[in-house]
Scaffold this motif. Structure first.
Motif, PDB file in Angstrom:
ATOM      1  N   LYS A 474       0.838  -1.210   0.000  1.00 18.19           N
ATOM      2  CA  LYS A 474       0.000   0.000   0.000  1.00 18.19           C
ATOM      3  C   LYS A 474       0.872   1.259   0.000  1.00 18.19           C
ATOM      4  N   ILE A 475       1.919   1.225   0.837  1.00 15.81           N
ATOM      5  CA  ILE A 475       2.813   2.386   0.922  1.00 15.81           C
ATOM      6  C   ILE A 475       3.496   2.618  -0.430  1.00 15.81           C
ATOM      7  N   TYR A 478       1.238   4.107  -2.913  1.00 16.91           N
ATOM      8  CA  TYR A 478       1.031   5.535  -2.690  1.00 16.91           C
ATOM      9  C   TYR A 478       2.118   6.351  -3.390  1.00 16.91           C
ATOM     10  N   PHE A 479       3.373   5.892  -3.246  1.00 15.69           N
ATOM     11  CA  PHE A 479       4.468   6.614  -3.893  1.00 15.69           C
ATOM     12  C   PHE A 479       4.395   6.503  -5.410  1.00 15.69           C
ATOM     13  N   LYS A 481       1.732   6.310  -7.159  1.00 16.03           N
ATOM     14  CA  LYS A 481       0.710   7.247  -7.610  1.00 16.03           C
ATOM     15  C   LYS A 481       1.266   8.666  -7.618  1.00 16.03           C
ATOM     16  N   ARG A 482       2.029   8.978  -6.580  1.00 18.13           N
ATOM     17  CA  ARG A 482       2.579  10.329  -6.509  1.00 18.13           C
ATOM     18  C   ARG A 482       3.519  10.607  -7.661  1.00 18.13           C
ATOM     19  N   HIS A 485       1.617  11.293 -10.723  1.00 20.76           N
ATOM     20  CA  HIS A 485       0.995  12.613 -10.637  1.00 20.76           C
ATOM     21  C   HIS A 485       1.806  13.654 -11.392  1.00 20.76           C
TER      22      HIS A 485
END
Ligand SMILES: Nc1ncnc2c1ncn2[C@@H]1O[C@H](COP(=O)(O)OP(=O)(O)OP(=O)(O)O)[C@@H](O)[C@H]1O
Ligand SMILES: [Mg+2]
Lengths: 490, 247
Positions: A474-475, A478-479, A481-482, A485
């Protein structure tokens, strides 16, 4: 840069010399094994602490301590030699390797000196031959004298055990009830589903000592000492150590100390069912998680650095470095991690005394480096040459191009693969438990032996592993996805 | 007043047995705008990439601003390359950086410009190519024409002495070709030395001082746009032009 390659070369030489060495046994002309131990001031003992009451772990104020009959014997031997005792835990199957590679001076682990084992190590005389006892209800103690008193009575045994075989042969007129756990057998005894339980004396003693309703009688089985006796293992040729140990064993036998050790050990064993809930053992699991995460985290960092280096070597123009990197990567990927762990601990251990935790971290990190190298290489190769050409045509050096243009883009491409590698590292690092590193798997075994529960600790460990890997994934997600971005889509 | 900027002396480039550049000797003067035309596979890209040594010549010499650069170390070459801007058919913008970061990267890394200096310069260049409103955009959100203009601005940020263009409009949709050519034309007018590989004959006609026709690794014919387009001497030049113009 040059120095790094020197180090690699040295490592390679070490490896080669080890391969050359390994065929030859370390035979010393004059045996100085005892003197060496005395000079060191420590006697290092190897054991596999999953066999109560001989050797097992207890949680002593939040700290794992190895206790048991064998440990008491070892302490006495060390005391007689005038040195300190140091205990190294490892898988039972690895104990003899530990002896041969000098990791430990002696092995005491309820080991029977079979002729097979005698070929590779020397043994002391037998320090104990386990008697087989029968546990009965105290109220019925007068009814039974020995194994022959149970004609027509149902008898309980642990399934698949030596006792089951013995009972079958020597108590053929007593029907058997086989169960997996002694705690369940004791319940069966109390409810008179069976009238007696055949168990090794120390085990029987432990139960009887913890339960005033139980009593113990000597089974008087006919036993073959070559199958039941236990001795201390030493490296081949360590005659002076063997002699010293035998002296201590004689003393222990003369003073009848074994019985005392047995009582002490039985005292420490957990035999009742009241505090075997998994929650009660959370500290064990917590410690395991700590070590698993520690090993994984350090290995990830080293693995990434090493992997980057190897990937650059492999992609670089220098033919020698390229060949070295390819050889390393292929070799590491072509051998099991388990063997690498053993190689670092025992193999390199001949030259350097590497503690188990460090050896585990080194092996896992070196292993991970090879896999990360391939991931990074594929990442770098996935970046179009146009990117490099554009950067170089702007005057950026090769290094700057790598750092500012190629690497950041490659990292984004390989992030998921790298994440997978980290996640599998959490799981695969569990192999270090074989050399006695107290990671989650190791603690799982500890809890299993402490609670006599096979399945529950497995489920707990499974859930913990899942939470760890799922959390990490999950962590990482998250990165990922960032990073995505950054790149606005059309 | 003409001063030689690049002197090419018996340049040969082979890929294995394949001789791609076959003994080229030419001089490019300061302020020259040279358009290189020729059929696919004739060696135009290889020629351009040899000038800033992205391709190492097999033999021959290239002198830039009076010094032979073929024997330089990689480090020295980095310094030469800053002075030769290059624009690629595929733009080659860095997708992980904004437009502004793309332009600022080299001045800050190579010339040690401060962030403020580099930003000011980048914004001025963006204005020059008509994209000041795209500073914070990522390349993926730009059209092809916009990307190529950013690429030109990025090359100009190093204040090069010569600009090399390798088919800068070939990958563009037709309606975007004009905006890029316009920027290039303005650049030529400002006195920039330019070597442009292109199939845009209109551009060549209008902007070039010289047109070089490249075929099979040699400069087969060269002259003013009028000479080449109106009165080509070589048979293969005529052939090529008739094919291009027939399209
Ligand atoms: N890195 C390389 N390795 C091997 N051969 C190459 C390489 N680069 C170019 N070539 C060969 O050199 C020849 C000339 O290629 P080049 O790209 O310079 O031609 P071009 O005139 O630019 O063509 P186009 O109009 O298609 O871009 C071709 O035959 C090509 O296959
Ligand atoms: Mg080309």
């Amino acid at each position: 840069m040059k120095k790094k390659w020197m180090r690699w070369l040295t490592a390679l030489l070490v490896l080669l010399s080890f391969l050359g060495f390994s065929g030859i046994n370390h035979v010393q002309a004059a045996d100085d094994s005892l003197q060496k131990v005395k000079d060191k001031g420590v006697l290092v003992m190897g054991t596999s602490p999953d066999y109560p009451p001989y050797e097992f772990l207890v949680n002593d104020g939040g700290k794992n301590t190895t206790v048991g009959i064998d440990i008491s014997i070892a302490k006495q031997i060390a005391k007689d030699m005038g040195v300190k005792l140091q205990i190294k835990s490892m898988d039972f199957d690895l104990l003899l390797v530990g002896l041969q590679t000098g990791k430990v001076d002696m092995v005491i682990s309820a080991m029977t000196p079979t002729s097979e084992r005698k070929q590779s190590v020397d043994f002391s005389e037998l320090y104990y031959t386990a008697e087989q006892s029968i546990i009965v209800n105290k109220a019925d103690a007068k009814l039974y004298k020995d194994k022959d008193s149970f004609v027509g009575k149902k008898i309980g045994v642990q399934t698949g055990s030596l006792q089951a075989d013995l009972a079958k042969e020597q108590m053929s007129s007593s029907p058997q009830l086989g169960l997996a756990k002694y705690t369940d057998l004791v319940l069966a005894l109390k409810s008179h589903k069976v009238e007696g339980i055949v168990a090794e004396e120390p085990v029987a003693l432990a139960y009887v000592q913890h339960d005033p309703d139980l009593a113990l009688i000597n089974g008087k089985f006919t036993l073959d000492p070559s199958e039941n006796g236990q001795a201390i293992g030493f490296a081949k040729g360590a005659t002076s150590l063997v002699a010293a140990a035998n002296k201590s064993i004689d003393k222990i036998k003369k003073k009848g100390l074994i019985k005392q050790y047995m009582t002490e050990a039985a005292d420490k064993m957990t035999t009742n069912t009241t505090d075997t809930s998994m929650i009660h053992y959370w500290k064990y699991f917590a410690k395991g998680i700590g070590y698993t995460l520690l090993i994984t985290a350090i290995s990830v960092v080293i693995g990434v650095i090493l992997g980057t280096l190897l990937a650059l070597m492999r992609l670089g123009k220098n033919k020698l470095l390229h060949a070295l990197a390819v050889a390393y990567i292929e070799f590491v990927r072509g051998t099991p991690l388990m063997i690498q762990v053993m190689f670092v601990y025992f193999g390199l251990g001949i030259f350097l005394d590497i503690p188990a935790l460090l050896a585990g971290i080194i092996a896992v990190a070196l292993n991970s480096g090879a896999y990360v190298a391939e991931i990074i290489r594929s990442g770098i190769e996935s970046i179009p040459v146009g990117q490099t050409e554009a950067a170089r045509s702007l005057g950026l050096s090769q290094k700057q191009t790598m750092q500012s243009v190629v690497f950041p883009q490659a990292l984004k491409n390989i992030w998921p693969a790298l994440g997978n590698e980290f996640i599998s590292l959490i799981k695969e690092s569990s192999i270090v438990s074989i050399i006695g590193v107290t990671d989650l798997i190791y603690q799982l075994k500890v809890v299993q032996t402490a609670t006599y529960k096979g399945v529950q600790p497995i489920i707990v460990a499974m859930v913990i592993y899942f939470v760890l890997t799922f959390g990490l994934s999950k962590i990482l997600g998250y990165f990922e996805k960032r990073m995505k971005h950054d790149e606005a889509t059309h | 007043m003409t001063k030689p900027l690049i002197e090419i002396d018996h340049l040969v480039k082979k890929f294995g047995d394949n001789t791609v550049l076959n003994d080229i000797s030419e001089t490019i003067n300061q302020g020259d705008v040279i358009v290189v035309i020729g059929a696919s596979g004739g060696g135009k890209s290889t020629f351009l990439r040899s000038l800033n040594l992205l391709n190492k010549p097999t033999s021959g010499k290239i002198a830039f601003e009076g010094t032979d650069i073929t024997g330089l170390s990689e480090k020295e070459l980095d310094q030469v390359r800053e002075k030769m801007g290059m624009v690629f058919q595929q733009f080659n913008l860095f997708p992980n950086m904004t437009v502004l970061e793309n332009i600022k990267l080299a001045p800050m890394k190579v010339k040690n410009a401060t962030d403020a200096e580099a930003t000011a310069q980048a914004l001025a260049l963006l204005k020059q190519v008509g994209l000041e409103d795209k500073a914070e955009a990522y390349p993926a959100s730009l059209s092809g024409g916009q990307m190529q203009r950013v690429a030109i601005a990025r090359a100009l940020a190093m204040s090069p002495d010569v600009m090399l263009f390798d088919e800068p409009t070939s990958a563009l949709d037709p309606e975007m070709v004009g905006e890029v050519l316009k920027v290039m034309q303005d650049l030529a007018k400002s006195g920039m030395t330019m070597i442009v590989v292109t199939h845009e004959m209109g551009f060549a006609h209008e902007v070039a001082d010289q047109v070089w026709f490249m075929d099979q690794g040699v400069i087969a014919e060269k002259g003013t746009p009028e000479q080449i387009f109106s009165a080509p001497k070589e048979e293969r030049t005529k052939d090529f032009l008739s094919k291009v113009l027939a399209q």
